[in-house]
Design a protein around this motif. Sequence first.
Motif, mmCIF file in Angstrom:
data_model
loop_
_atom_site.group_PDB
_atom_site.id
_atom_site.type_symbol
_atom_site.label_atom_id
_atom_site.label_comp_id
_atom_site.label_asym_id
_atom_site.label_seq_id
_atom_site.Cartn_x
_atom_site.Cartn_y
_atom_site.Cartn_z
ATOM 1 N N GLY A 134 -21.077 59.664 29.091
ATOM 2 C CA GLY A 134 -20.750 58.705 28.042
ATOM 3 C C GLY A 134 -19.269 58.374 28.007
ATOM 4 O O GLY A 134 -18.882 57.200 27.864
ATOM 5 N N ALA A 176 -25.289 56.798 13.229
ATOM 6 C CA ALA A 176 -25.694 57.430 14.482
ATOM 7 C C ALA A 176 -25.661 58.948 14.371
ATOM 8 O O ALA A 176 -26.553 59.640 14.891
ATOM 9 C CB ALA A 176 -24.786 56.963 15.611
ATOM 10 N N ALA A 178 -20.178 50.806 21.157
ATOM 11 C CA ALA A 178 -21.190 51.546 21.911
ATOM 12 C C ALA A 178 -20.777 53.001 22.097
ATOM 13 O O ALA A 178 -21.602 53.922 21.967
ATOM 14 C CB ALA A 178 -21.413 50.886 23.266
ATOM 15 N N ARG A 179 -19.505 53.215 22.395
ATOM 16 C CA ARG A 179 -19.028 54.591 22.584
ATOM 17 C C ARG A 179 -19.032 55.345 21.264
ATOM 18 O O ARG A 179 -19.396 56.532 21.227
ATOM 19 C CB ARG A 179 -17.628 54.574 23.177
ATOM 20 C CG ARG A 179 -17.045 55.957 23.415
ATOM 21 C CD ARG A 179 -15.887 55.878 24.366
ATOM 22 N NE ARG A 179 -15.131 57.116 24.428
ATOM 23 C CZ ARG A 179 -14.161 57.360 25.319
ATOM 24 N NH1 ARG A 179 -13.855 56.448 26.218
ATOM 25 N NH2 ARG A 179 -13.509 58.504 25.304
ATOM 26 N N TYR A 220 -22.591 56.290 20.532
ATOM 27 C CA TYR A 220 -23.021 57.345 21.457
ATOM 28 C C TYR A 220 -22.464 58.701 21.032
ATOM 29 O O TYR A 220 -23.190 59.704 21.013
ATOM 30 C CB TYR A 220 -22.549 57.010 22.867
ATOM 31 C CG TYR A 220 -23.060 57.946 23.932
ATOM 32 C CD1 TYR A 220 -24.317 57.764 24.501
ATOM 33 C CD2 TYR A 220 -22.294 59.025 24.367
ATOM 34 C CE1 TYR A 220 -24.796 58.629 25.478
ATOM 35 C CE2 TYR A 220 -22.749 59.889 25.339
ATOM 36 C CZ TYR A 220 -24.005 59.688 25.896
ATOM 37 O OH TYR A 220 -24.472 60.561 26.853
ATOM 38 N N LEU A 221 -21.183 58.735 20.679
ATOM 39 C CA LEU A 221 -20.575 59.997 20.257
ATOM 40 C C LEU A 221 -21.181 60.494 18.946
ATOM 41 O O LEU A 221 -21.337 61.705 18.751
ATOM 42 C CB LEU A 221 -19.067 59.820 20.104
ATOM 43 C CG LEU A 221 -18.279 59.668 21.414
ATOM 44 C CD1 LEU A 221 -16.841 59.253 21.136
ATOM 45 C CD2 LEU A 221 -18.309 60.966 22.217
ATOM 46 N N GLY A 259 -28.712 61.438 14.944
ATOM 47 C CA GLY A 259 -28.679 62.572 15.868
ATOM 48 C C GLY A 259 -29.198 63.849 15.237
ATOM 49 O O GLY A 259 -29.890 64.648 15.885
ATOM 50 N N LEU A 280 -24.326 59.963 17.933
ATOM 51 C CA LEU A 280 -25.634 60.515 18.298
ATOM 52 C C LEU A 280 -25.484 61.864 18.996
ATOM 53 O O LEU A 280 -26.210 62.823 18.700
ATOM 54 C CB LEU A 280 -26.374 59.538 19.217
ATOM 55 C CG LEU A 280 -27.018 58.324 18.562
ATOM 56 C CD1 LEU A 280 -27.471 57.327 19.633
ATOM 57 C CD2 LEU A 280 -28.200 58.748 17.696
ATOM 58 N N TRP A 281 -24.538 61.942 19.925
ATOM 59 C CA TRP A 281 -24.331 63.190 20.676
ATOM 60 C C TRP A 281 -23.937 64.310 19.726
ATOM 61 O O TRP A 281 -24.504 65.420 19.798
ATOM 62 C CB TRP A 281 -23.236 62.992 21.728
ATOM 63 C CG TRP A 281 -23.087 64.146 22.674
ATOM 64 C CD1 TRP A 281 -23.626 64.266 23.922
ATOM 65 C CD2 TRP A 281 -22.357 65.366 22.440
ATOM 66 N NE1 TRP A 281 -23.282 65.473 24.479
ATOM 67 C CE2 TRP A 281 -22.500 66.167 23.592
ATOM 68 C CE3 TRP A 281 -21.603 65.843 21.381
ATOM 69 C CZ2 TRP A 281 -21.919 67.435 23.706
ATOM 70 C CZ3 TRP A 281 -21.022 67.101 21.488
ATOM 71 C CH2 TRP A 281 -21.178 67.875 22.644
ATOM 72 N N LEU A 332 -18.591 54.431 29.040
ATOM 73 C CA LEU A 332 -18.433 53.546 27.897
ATOM 74 C C LEU A 332 -16.962 53.296 27.594
ATOM 75 O O LEU A 332 -16.162 54.240 27.584
ATOM 76 C CB LEU A 332 -19.120 54.148 26.662
ATOM 77 C CG LEU A 332 -20.641 54.329 26.791
ATOM 78 C CD1 LEU A 332 -21.201 55.084 25.586
ATOM 79 C CD2 LEU A 332 -21.335 52.985 26.934
ATOM 80 N N ALA A 352 -24.214 64.805 29.579
ATOM 81 C CA ALA A 352 -24.373 63.580 28.802
ATOM 82 C C ALA A 352 -23.048 63.135 28.207
ATOM 83 O O ALA A 352 -22.740 61.934 28.161
ATOM 84 C CB ALA A 352 -25.412 63.798 27.699
ATOM 85 N N THR A 361 -21.137 54.627 13.300
ATOM 86 C CA THR A 361 -20.962 55.985 13.824
ATOM 87 C C THR A 361 -21.604 57.020 12.912
ATOM 88 O O THR A 361 -22.250 57.962 13.381
ATOM 89 C CB THR A 361 -19.463 56.296 13.987
ATOM 90 O OG1 THR A 361 -18.859 55.267 14.753
ATOM 91 C CG2 THR A 361 -19.265 57.618 14.687
#
Length: 325
Positions: free
Chosen positions: A168, A51, A178-179, A182-183, A55, A185-186, A172, A164, A48
């Motif tokens: 997500g 990521a 994966a979640r 994603y969080l 981001g 990166l977001w 997810l 987005a 995380t």
Amino acid sequence: MSTFRPLEAVIGGLFVGAACGVYMLFSGRIAGCSGSLKAILLGPRETTKIAFTGGLLAGGALMKVLLPSNFSAPPAPSLLLAFAGLATGIGTALANGCTSGHGLCGLSRFSFRSLVAVPTFMVAAIITTTIASGGTVGAFLPIGVTPAATTGLAAQLAGGLALALAAGIALLPAKSTAREVYLGLWSGGCFAIGLSIGGMVRPSAVTGALGPAAFDGTLWVLFCTALATTFVSFRVAARVGVREATVWGAASPPPVDRALLLGSVIFGIGWGAGGLCPGPLLVVVGAAPGAPGLLLVLLTVSLGMVLSDVVLRKAVLGKAVLGKG
């Protein structure tokens, strides 16, 4: 840019605060830029945090294309930049935080450590910038008007980020890797967009806010807006049961110690000398990845973090203090 555009600073602060709030609300994590970089260098290398850093870099690259006028020319390599980066790396590692981890998230969590750290590094940065400018007192920058194209772009980006995020969260699985990625990166991307629109990708905006030579209010408007947004978001997170959103009433909160105080002073000196703390640094590196001056700062910040962990904590301070802000 020779004008102070308060609307852009407010918009940028809203994006930054939203990034901190979403990261806490859905991941239970602090959006600490220096902490994420330090984790990559020294571990634990959580996906995380990697990521989130990605981001920041990707957001800088995107905004350089979408809003190039808000970026200044990368600085040339110099001994001052090397010193500023080294001090920033050492200071943020010792203090376990910077303007995001302590300034936005720490204060919003009611952290007493952050309440001590923030004014300490702010004062150190103001003194450093004032000395570097020779104590010259100049005029305030004139207030400029934000172009309609910039507000339109901000609205489009906000809408895209909201869609987005909703996608997500819906698609997810909760608590999945994966979640979490994603969080990260977001949140890192949203943070980078806010810094870019708000003007924090220009070191001159930081030194202008910290020194009297040509006062620029961008930093203060963005920081206060981001802090207010983060604070409200953290109260929502705490209300729905995210325990990490507050340290209020903790049985054994991390202490205010020599590492925190010394680190905050050293970070303030580096920040005031160079105008780049870890978050904006990663964004501008993403925007101009081949710029020698920016790579020098990133290298020396990284070196400072490693030296702080390997040498200073053990040889000077006697022990590691790993408590969060």
